[in-house]
Design a protein around this motif. Structure first.
Motif, PDB file in Angstrom:
ATOM      1  N   GLU A  77      -7.870   0.857   2.120  1.00 24.43           N
ATOM      2  CA  GLU A  77      -7.938   2.258   1.923  1.00 24.43           C
ATOM      3  C   GLU A  77      -6.579   2.299   0.743  1.00 24.43           C
ATOM      4  O   GLU A  77      -6.239   2.850  -0.416  1.00 24.43           O
ATOM      5  CB  GLU A  77      -7.981   3.406   1.842  1.00 24.43           C
ATOM      6  CG  GLU A  77      -8.110   4.780   1.571  1.00 24.43           C
ATOM      7  CD  GLU A  77      -8.576   5.522   2.306  1.00 24.43           C
ATOM      8  OE1 GLU A  77      -8.374   6.865   1.926  1.00 24.43           O
ATOM      9  OE2 GLU A  77      -8.907   5.929   3.585  1.00 24.43           O
ATOM     10  N   ALA A  78      -4.935   2.022   0.983  1.00 23.26           N
ATOM     11  CA  ALA A  78      -4.225   2.911   0.765  1.00 23.26           C
ATOM     12  C   ALA A  78      -3.277   1.720  -1.210  1.00 23.26           C
ATOM     13  O   ALA A  78      -3.179   1.973  -1.767  1.00 23.26           O
ATOM     14  CB  ALA A  78      -3.065   1.772   1.930  1.00 23.26           C
ATOM     15  N   GLY A 129       0.725  -1.208  -0.097  1.00 22.87           N
ATOM     16  CA  GLY A 129      -0.234   0.293   0.093  1.00 22.87           C
ATOM     17  C   GLY A 129       0.515   1.821   0.049  1.00 22.87           C
ATOM     18  O   GLY A 129       0.070   2.011  -0.481  1.00 22.87           O
ATOM     19  N   SER A 130       2.376   1.000   0.268  1.00 15.29           N
ATOM     20  CA  SER A 130       2.738   2.593   0.272  1.00 15.29           C
ATOM     21  C   SER A 130       4.639   1.333   0.330  1.00 15.29           C
ATOM     22  O   SER A 130       4.482   1.076   0.030  1.00 15.29           O
ATOM     23  CB  SER A 130       2.457   3.202   1.484  1.00 15.29           C
ATOM     24  OG  SER A 130       2.774   2.801   2.767  1.00 15.29           O
ATOM     25  N   GLU A 188       5.076  -0.613  -2.537  1.00 12.78           N
ATOM     26  CA  GLU A 188       4.319   0.411  -3.509  1.00 12.78           C
ATOM     27  C   GLU A 188       5.141   0.706  -4.379  1.00 12.78           C
ATOM     28  O   GLU A 188       4.592  -0.499  -6.191  1.00 12.78           O
ATOM     29  CB  GLU A 188       3.576   1.174  -3.216  1.00 12.78           C
ATOM     30  CG  GLU A 188       2.749   1.862  -4.475  1.00 12.78           C
ATOM     31  CD  GLU A 188       3.071   3.554  -4.372  1.00 12.78           C
ATOM     32  OE1 GLU A 188       2.249   4.155  -4.802  1.00 12.78           O
ATOM     33  OE2 GLU A 188       2.594   3.647  -3.147  1.00 12.78           O
ATOM     34  N   ARG A 197      -5.077  -0.481  -2.133  1.00 12.66           N
ATOM     35  CA  ARG A 197      -6.480  -0.553  -3.668  1.00 12.66           C
ATOM     36  C   ARG A 197      -6.103   1.174  -4.587  1.00 12.66           C
ATOM     37  O   ARG A 197      -6.409   0.928  -5.518  1.00 12.66           O
ATOM     38  CB  ARG A 197      -8.461  -0.047  -2.913  1.00 12.66           C
ATOM     39  CG  ARG A 197      -8.794  -1.370  -2.073  1.00 12.66           C
ATOM     40  CD  ARG A 197     -10.553  -1.340  -2.186  1.00 12.66           C
ATOM     41  NE  ARG A 197     -10.772  -2.147  -1.308  1.00 12.66           N
ATOM     42  CZ  ARG A 197     -10.517  -2.787   0.359  1.00 12.66           C
ATOM     43  NH1 ARG A 197     -10.845  -1.493   0.845  1.00 12.66           N
ATOM     44  NH2 ARG A 197     -11.038  -3.603   0.282  1.00 12.66           N
ATOM     45  N   ARG A 198      -6.300   2.174  -3.679  1.00 13.18           N
ATOM     46  CA  ARG A 198      -5.542   3.464  -4.658  1.00 13.18           C
ATOM     47  C   ARG A 198      -4.504   3.059  -5.085  1.00 13.18           C
ATOM     48  O   ARG A 198      -4.181   3.559  -6.495  1.00 13.18           O
ATOM     49  CB  ARG A 198      -4.889   4.082  -3.822  1.00 13.18           C
ATOM     50  CG  ARG A 198      -4.097   5.163  -3.987  1.00 13.18           C
ATOM     51  CD  ARG A 198      -3.833   5.916  -2.881  1.00 13.18           C
ATOM     52  NE  ARG A 198      -2.703   5.885  -2.109  1.00 13.18           N
ATOM     53  CZ  ARG A 198      -1.385   5.447  -2.522  1.00 13.18           C
ATOM     54  NH1 ARG A 198      -1.057   5.848  -4.123  1.00 13.18           N
ATOM     55  NH2 ARG A 198      -0.703   5.023  -1.727  1.00 13.18           N
ATOM     56  N   VAL A 199      -3.462   1.997  -5.094  1.00 14.63           N
ATOM     57  CA  VAL A 199      -2.010   1.739  -5.849  1.00 14.63           C
ATOM     58  C   VAL A 199      -2.410   0.198  -7.072  1.00 14.63           C
ATOM     59  O   VAL A 199      -2.466   0.996  -7.872  1.00 14.63           O
ATOM     60  CB  VAL A 199      -0.939   0.735  -5.278  1.00 14.63           C
ATOM     61  CG1 VAL A 199       0.472   0.561  -5.643  1.00 14.63           C
ATOM     62  CG2 VAL A 199      -0.601   1.735  -3.597  1.00 14.63           C
ATOM     63  N   ASP A 204      -3.300  -1.803   5.781  1.00 20.31           N
ATOM     64  CA  ASP A 204      -4.799  -0.113   4.681  1.00 20.31           C
ATOM     65  C   ASP A 204      -5.432  -0.300   3.756  1.00 20.31           C
ATOM     66  O   ASP A 204      -4.396  -1.062   2.568  1.00 20.31           O
ATOM     67  CB  ASP A 204      -3.619   0.767   4.191  1.00 20.31           C
ATOM     68  CG  ASP A 204      -4.201   1.695   4.228  1.00 20.31           C
ATOM     69  OD1 ASP A 204      -5.340   2.028   3.989  1.00 20.31           O
ATOM     70  OD2 ASP A 204      -3.598   2.860   5.251  1.00 20.31           O
ATOM     71  N   ALA A 237      -5.799   0.857  -8.494  1.00 24.66           N
ATOM     72  CA  ALA A 237      -6.388   0.965  -9.245  1.00 24.66           C
ATOM     73  C   ALA A 237      -5.263   1.699 -10.702  1.00 24.66           C
ATOM     74  O   ALA A 237      -5.873   1.456 -11.545  1.00 24.66           O
ATOM     75  CB  ALA A 237      -7.071   2.642  -8.714  1.00 24.66           C
ATOM     76  N   ASP A 238      -4.427   2.100  -9.727  1.00 21.78           N
ATOM     77  CA  ASP A 238      -3.587   2.068 -10.913  1.00 21.78           C
ATOM     78  C   ASP A 238      -2.867   1.294 -12.436  1.00 21.78           C
ATOM     79  O   ASP A 238      -2.247   1.381 -13.137  1.00 21.78           O
ATOM     80  CB  ASP A 238      -1.821   2.891 -11.432  1.00 21.78           C
ATOM     81  CG  ASP A 238      -2.804   4.658 -10.052  1.00 21.78           C
ATOM     82  OD1 ASP A 238      -3.466   4.869 -10.210  1.00 21.78           O
ATOM     83  OD2 ASP A 238      -1.988   5.335  -9.380  1.00 21.78           O
TER      84      ASP A 238
END
Length: 254
Positions: A41-42, A15-16, A20, A44-46, A39, A48-49
């Motif tokens: 949310e974190a 996630g980071s 990441e 899923r943000r990664v 985490d 998504a790209d």
């Protein structure tokens, strides 16, 4: 490069930071990637790209053995194979020994040591089929001590020697095991340290390349260790430290 097309990779702590960067690197080189983090949310943000047909997210605390085993089985089922597991998830606790409470000690050991072992063990039957590999995220803090970081030093020291032991035990089964040992790297874990300009300057004085490591630089080394270019490399704890470990610790001479 497309060194990992058709191969399946698990990255914990995706996630980071280094996780990441590692997930993005493997995806860019064609891999099917399982991004794992506690985490949601974190991570899923990664994800998504990344290409949706080659990416899957699992929200898992790696200190939970059952959750790790279920995640590995699910990933192998989804992708039909497992070629690489990168045990990167980690936490940190700092302070004088008498200031470290039991909860902080257990949290670091449970995540940074237990979580690595759980991931390795769960992946074994799948990696044996593909003659795959394990890469653990250790640290220069696992090859030498730091002031005020006894839990982290103990955990990363364990990862360093666990990596060696697993390389001995698993080599005959065709599984390579290595770790990376970064110095101060620009991640979420080090954000407060990086705000301290005087501290960063001290690091730069000790690191021959004179700068902080970037997570993408660690990811590049992880990708190398996972690739066929490193087919005869096993049991090493590779320093990614800008030359820091080349020093015997004595100060620079005028």
């Amino acid at each position: 490069m497309h060194r990992f097309e058709g191969k399946a990779v698990i990255v914990t702590g995706a996630g980071s930071g280094m996780g990441e960067a590692t997930a993005r690197r493997f995806s860019r080189e064609g891999a099917m990637v399982a991004l794992v983090d506690r985490d949601g949310e974190a991570v899923r943000r990664v994800a998504a790209d990344l290409p949706s047909d080659r990416s899957v997210v699992h929200v898992v605390d790696v200190s939970d053995c059952g959750a790790v085993e279920a995640m590995v089985a699910a990933v192998a089922g989804r992708f039909g194979r497992l070629d690489v597991i990168v045990n990167n998830a980690g936490v940190h606790a700092a302070g004088k020994p008498e200031e470290i409470d039991n909860e902080s000690w257990r949290r670091v050991i449970a995540t940074d040591v237990d979580g690595v072992f759980f991931g390795c063990r769960a992946a074994l039957p799948h990696l044996e089929k593909t003659r795959g590999c394990i890469i653990n995220t250790a640290s220069v803090s696992g090859t030498g001590g730091d002031w005020g970081m006894s839990p982290y030093n103990a955990a990363k020291g364990a990862v360093v020697n666990l990596t060696r032991a697993l390389a001995l035990d698993l080599g005959a089964r065709g599984i390579r095991v290595n770790s990376v040992c970064p110095t101060l790297t620009r991640t979420g874990m080090t954000v407060d340290m990086l705000k301290d300009e005087a501290l960063v300057d001290k690091f730069k004085e000790r690191i021959p390349l004179g700068r902080v490591c970037e997570p993408e630089e660690v990811a590049a080394v992880i990708a190398f260790l996972a690739s066929d270019d490193a087919s005869f490399v096993s049991g090493i704890n590779m320093a990614v430290d800008g030359g820091l470990s080349a020093s015997n610790g004595q100060p620079a001479q005028a």
